[in-house]
Design a protein around this motif. Structure first.
Motif, PDB file in Angstrom:
ATOM      1  N   ILE A  81       0.817  -1.212   0.000  1.00  0.00           N
ATOM      2  CA  ILE A  81       0.000   0.000   0.000  1.00  0.00           C
ATOM      3  C   ILE A  81       0.855   1.268   0.000  1.00  0.00           C
ATOM      4  CG2 ILE A  81      -1.608   1.349   1.440  1.00  0.00           C
ATOM      5  CD1 ILE A  81      -3.104  -1.257   1.974  1.00  0.00           C
ATOM      6  N   PRO A  82       1.898   1.387   0.836  1.00  0.00           N
ATOM      7  CA  PRO A  82       2.708   2.611   0.780  1.00  0.00           C
ATOM      8  C   PRO A  82       3.320   2.875  -0.596  1.00  0.00           C
ATOM      9  CG  PRO A  82       3.139   1.434   2.817  1.00  0.00           C
ATOM     10  CD  PRO A  82       2.295   0.524   1.973  1.00  0.00           C
ATOM     11  N   ALA A  83       3.764   1.831  -1.288  1.00  0.00           N
ATOM     12  CA  ALA A  83       4.433   2.033  -2.577  1.00  0.00           C
ATOM     13  C   ALA A  83       3.477   2.409  -3.687  1.00  0.00           C
ATOM     14  CB  ALA A  83       5.205   0.771  -2.960  1.00  0.00           C
ATOM     15  N   PHE A  84       2.303   1.769  -3.740  1.00  0.00           N
ATOM     16  CA  PHE A  84       1.423   1.907  -4.905  1.00  0.00           C
ATOM     17  C   PHE A  84       0.060   2.538  -4.614  1.00  0.00           C
ATOM     18  CE2 PHE A  84       4.102  -1.911  -5.713  1.00  0.00           C
ATOM     19  CZ  PHE A  84       4.866  -1.364  -6.738  1.00  0.00           C
ATOM     20  N   TYR A  85      -0.320   2.615  -3.347  1.00  0.00           N
ATOM     21  CA  TYR A  85      -1.684   3.053  -3.039  1.00  0.00           C
ATOM     22  C   TYR A  85      -1.725   4.071  -1.900  1.00  0.00           C
ATOM     23  CZ  TYR A  85      -2.592  -1.113  -5.832  1.00  0.00           C
ATOM     24  OH  TYR A  85      -2.612  -2.045  -6.841  1.00  0.00           O
ATOM     25  N   PHE A 136       2.444  -1.029   8.646  1.00  0.00           N
ATOM     26  CA  PHE A 136       2.693  -0.898   7.213  1.00  0.00           C
ATOM     27  C   PHE A 136       3.732  -1.927   6.779  1.00  0.00           C
ATOM     28  CE2 PHE A 136       1.472   3.569   8.261  1.00  0.00           C
ATOM     29  CZ  PHE A 136       0.381   3.681   7.406  1.00  0.00           C
ATOM     30  N   TRP A 137       3.444  -2.632   5.666  1.00  0.00           N
ATOM     31  CA  TRP A 137       4.384  -3.568   5.065  1.00  0.00           C
ATOM     32  C   TRP A 137       4.781  -2.995   3.720  1.00  0.00           C
ATOM     33  CZ3 TRP A 137       4.491  -8.712   7.476  1.00  0.00           C
ATOM     34  CH2 TRP A 137       3.536  -8.878   8.489  1.00  0.00           C
ATOM     35  N   THR A 138       6.078  -2.842   3.448  1.00  0.00           N
ATOM     36  CA  THR A 138       6.458  -2.145   2.232  1.00  0.00           C
ATOM     37  C   THR A 138       7.875  -2.461   1.795  1.00  0.00           C
ATOM     38  OG1 THR A 138       6.497   0.053   1.176  1.00  0.00           O
ATOM     39  CG2 THR A 138       7.327  -0.092   3.435  1.00  0.00           C
ATOM     40  N   ARG A 139       8.121  -2.205   0.527  1.00  0.00           N
ATOM     41  CA  ARG A 139       9.465  -2.183  -0.036  1.00  0.00           C
ATOM     42  C   ARG A 139       9.865  -0.764  -0.431  1.00  0.00           C
ATOM     43  NH1 ARG A 139      12.139  -6.727  -2.050  1.00  0.00           N
ATOM     44  NH2 ARG A 139      11.112  -8.705  -1.596  1.00  0.00           N
ATOM     45  N   ASN A 140       8.892   0.144  -0.396  1.00  0.00           N
ATOM     46  CA  ASN A 140       9.183   1.518  -0.795  1.00  0.00           C
ATOM     47  C   ASN A 140       8.117   2.461  -0.234  1.00  0.00           C
ATOM     48  OD1 ASN A 140       9.876   3.922  -1.964  1.00  0.00           O
ATOM     49  ND2 ASN A 140       9.545   3.277  -4.077  1.00  0.00           N
ATOM     50  N   LYS A 149       6.353   7.415  -1.082  1.00  0.00           N
ATOM     51  CA  LYS A 149       5.164   8.228  -1.355  1.00  0.00           C
ATOM     52  C   LYS A 149       4.327   8.477  -0.108  1.00  0.00           C
ATOM     53  CE  LYS A 149       4.707   6.998  -6.230  1.00  0.00           C
ATOM     54  NZ  LYS A 149       3.836   6.371  -7.263  1.00  0.00           N
ATOM     55  N   LEU A 150       4.524   7.665   0.917  1.00  0.00           N
ATOM     56  CA  LEU A 150       3.760   7.852   2.146  1.00  0.00           C
ATOM     57  C   LEU A 150       4.442   8.835   3.099  1.00  0.00           C
ATOM     58  CD1 LEU A 150       1.181   6.906   3.610  1.00  0.00           C
ATOM     59  CD2 LEU A 150       2.548   5.089   4.667  1.00  0.00           C
ATOM     60  N   LEU A 151       5.738   9.018   2.945  1.00  0.00           N
ATOM     61  CA  LEU A 151       6.494   9.859   3.880  1.00  0.00           C
ATOM     62  C   LEU A 151       5.907  11.254   4.057  1.00  0.00           C
ATOM     63  CD1 LEU A 151       8.539   7.544   3.948  1.00  0.00           C
ATOM     64  CD2 LEU A 151      10.370   9.223   3.712  1.00  0.00           C
ATOM     65  N   PRO A 152       5.487  11.941   2.980  1.00  0.00           N
ATOM     66  CA  PRO A 152       4.950  13.297   3.170  1.00  0.00           C
ATOM     67  C   PRO A 152       3.653  13.334   3.978  1.00  0.00           C
ATOM     68  CG  PRO A 152       5.548  12.915   0.864  1.00  0.00           C
ATOM     69  CD  PRO A 152       5.583  11.586   1.550  1.00  0.00           C
ATOM     70  N   HIS A 153       2.991  12.193   4.137  1.00  0.00           N
ATOM     71  CA  HIS A 153       1.701  12.153   4.829  1.00  0.00           C
ATOM     72  C   HIS A 153       1.820  11.728   6.293  1.00  0.00           C
ATOM     73  CE1 HIS A 153      -0.253  12.656   0.958  1.00  0.00           C
ATOM     74  NE2 HIS A 153       0.429  11.623   0.484  1.00  0.00           N
ATOM     75  N   LEU A 154       3.014  11.358   6.731  1.00  0.00           N
ATOM     76  CA  LEU A 154       3.151  10.846   8.095  1.00  0.00           C
ATOM     77  C   LEU A 154       2.852  11.914   9.143  1.00  0.00           C
ATOM     78  CD1 LEU A 154       6.288   8.528   7.785  1.00  0.00           C
ATOM     79  CD2 LEU A 154       3.858   7.918   7.697  1.00  0.00           C
ATOM     80  N   GLU A 155       3.204  13.152   8.857  1.00  0.00           N
ATOM     81  CA  GLU A 155       2.909  14.223   9.810  1.00  0.00           C
ATOM     82  C   GLU A 155       1.397  14.373   9.997  1.00  0.00           C
ATOM     83  OE1 GLU A 155       3.782  19.016  10.522  1.00  0.00           O
ATOM     84  OE2 GLU A 155       4.813  17.917   8.920  1.00  0.00           O
ATOM     85  N   TYR A 156       0.654  14.194   8.904  1.00  0.00           N
ATOM     86  CA  TYR A 156      -0.805  14.258   8.978  1.00  0.00           C
ATOM     87  C   TYR A 156      -1.343  13.125   9.856  1.00  0.00           C
ATOM     88  CZ  TYR A 156      -5.680  14.055   7.391  1.00  0.00           C
ATOM     89  OH  TYR A 156      -7.047  14.009   7.330  1.00  0.00           O
ATOM     90  N   LEU A 185      13.291   7.379   6.684  1.00  0.00           N
ATOM     91  CA  LEU A 185      12.123   7.034   7.482  1.00  0.00           C
ATOM     92  C   LEU A 185      12.498   6.843   8.945  1.00  0.00           C
ATOM     93  CD1 LEU A 185       9.139   6.242   7.733  1.00  0.00           C
ATOM     94  CD2 LEU A 185       9.787   3.918   7.043  1.00  0.00           C
ATOM     95  N   SER A 186      13.604   6.166   9.192  1.00  0.00           N
ATOM     96  CA  SER A 186      14.055   5.923  10.556  1.00  0.00           C
ATOM     97  C   SER A 186      14.300   7.229  11.305  1.00  0.00           C
ATOM     98  CB  SER A 186      15.328   5.071  10.541  1.00  0.00           C
ATOM     99  OG  SER A 186      15.839   4.900  11.842  1.00  0.00           O
TER     100      SER A 186
END
Length: 312
Positions: free
Chosen positions: A11-15, A54-58, A61-68, A106-107
């Motif tokens: 989901i983080p990589a594609f959705y 979250f399970w991911t390889r990439n 695209k989710l990083l900018p939304h983590l603050e939200y 991310l870390s």
């Protein structure tokens, strides 16, 4: 309720856009993977969600939304896979050095206790013999040292559909390492030594085999102990009966869909048909309540419960 996002797809990589849209809406709809006519509405209101895994390889695209997500009060951690296998086995994954850079980013953003490195699944082949696994594992571990506390390993499940895909790879020879105790112990002893060297606690994921002689214990990917430790909340410790008997994970709700990931990992049990995954992706609508397909005709689910999130 713990949300798993997701064992079935990345989901983080594609959705990511869809996921954030669903967070804003306060709910999503899922279909039973074995009976598409069975639909459930899953609340995504912060008060209803204990944690998100979250399970991911990439996750870029989710990083900018983590603050939200933080502002809304969501608790989450990441299971982040990096293996560094060749394109014969992983046709569309990030270059491992790029994946490592994003892992570090991310870390630093969320804290190393909230990101777990997954070196899985381990597949024994002429492309990835034991010395190559040890080389890759040490290289990645050395670069991730200080950015995570944990590493999880598992071994490829050679289901019939998985073998069919592997058999199509030109020149690939593979075997089930779980059927070779000597090789298994040699590999796991080496992995344990490397993990200790780089200050990582190593566990297995959903493995029946006992590796205590190598110093590797069974773990939980959806882990009540970890959630309680890092978020200081109590969650269910009941085993997830929807997973295999050897899986130690506690109960969660998976919001993904099989055959919808585009990473192209030949050994994957969740995406066993490349064309099917591409076809499903074409049906994806970031505005839909479903991950794949339209939610037209499901108004009784969509309108059944009012949204109560005052931050939206």
């Amino acid at each position: 309720m713990i949300i798993s996002a997701s064992r079935r797809t990345d989901i983080p990589a594609f959705y990511s856009e869809w996921f954030i849209n669903r967070i804003k809406s306060g709910f999503l709809l899922t279909r039973n993977p074995f009976n598409a006519n069975q639909v459930k509405r899953i609340s995504l209101l912060p008060n209803d969600v204990d944690a998100i895994v979250f399970w991911t390889r990439n996750p870029k695209k989710l990083l900018p939304h983590l603050e939200y997500l933080d502002q809304l009060g969501f608790r989450y951690y990441f299971q982040y896979t990096i293996t560094g296998y060749s394109k014969k086995l992983e046709t569309n994954t990030l270059h491992p050095l790029k994946a490592i850079d994003i892992f570090k980013e991310l870390s630093l953003k969320i804290g190393k206790e909230k990101i777990i490195w997954r070196y899985d699944p381990i597949i024994l082949s002429n492309v990835t013999p034991i010395p190559e696994h040890l080389r890759l594992f040490e290289k990645i571990a050395s670069l991730l040292s200080g950015y995570t506390n944990q590493v999880v390993i598992s071994f490829a499940d050679l289901y019939k559909k998985t073998e069919t895909n592997l058999d199509k790879v030109d020149g690939l020879e593979y075997s089930d390492i779980l059927h070779n105790e000597k090789e298994l112990n040699n590999l796991c002893t080496g992995l344990k030594e490397i993990a200790v060297k780089y200050k990582m606690h190593i566990t297995t994921c959903a493995e029946e085999v006992n590796l205590k002689s190598t110093g590797i214990e069974h773990g939980k990917c959806i882990d009540d102990r970890l959630i309680e430790s890092i978020f200081d909340i109590k969650v269910t410790n009941s085993k997830d009966q929807g997973q295999r008997s050897e899986c130690g994970c506690v109960k969660s709700v998976d919001i993904g869909m099989y055959n919808s990931c585009l990473h192209g990992c030949i050994y994957c049990y969740a995406t066993y048909q490349k064309k099917g995954a591409l076809d499903n992706y074409k049906k994806h609508d970031p505005q839909s309540s479903f991950l794949i397909g339209s939610d037209e005709g499901y108004e009784h689910f969509i309108n059944s419960i009012p949204i109560q999130n005052s931050l939206l």
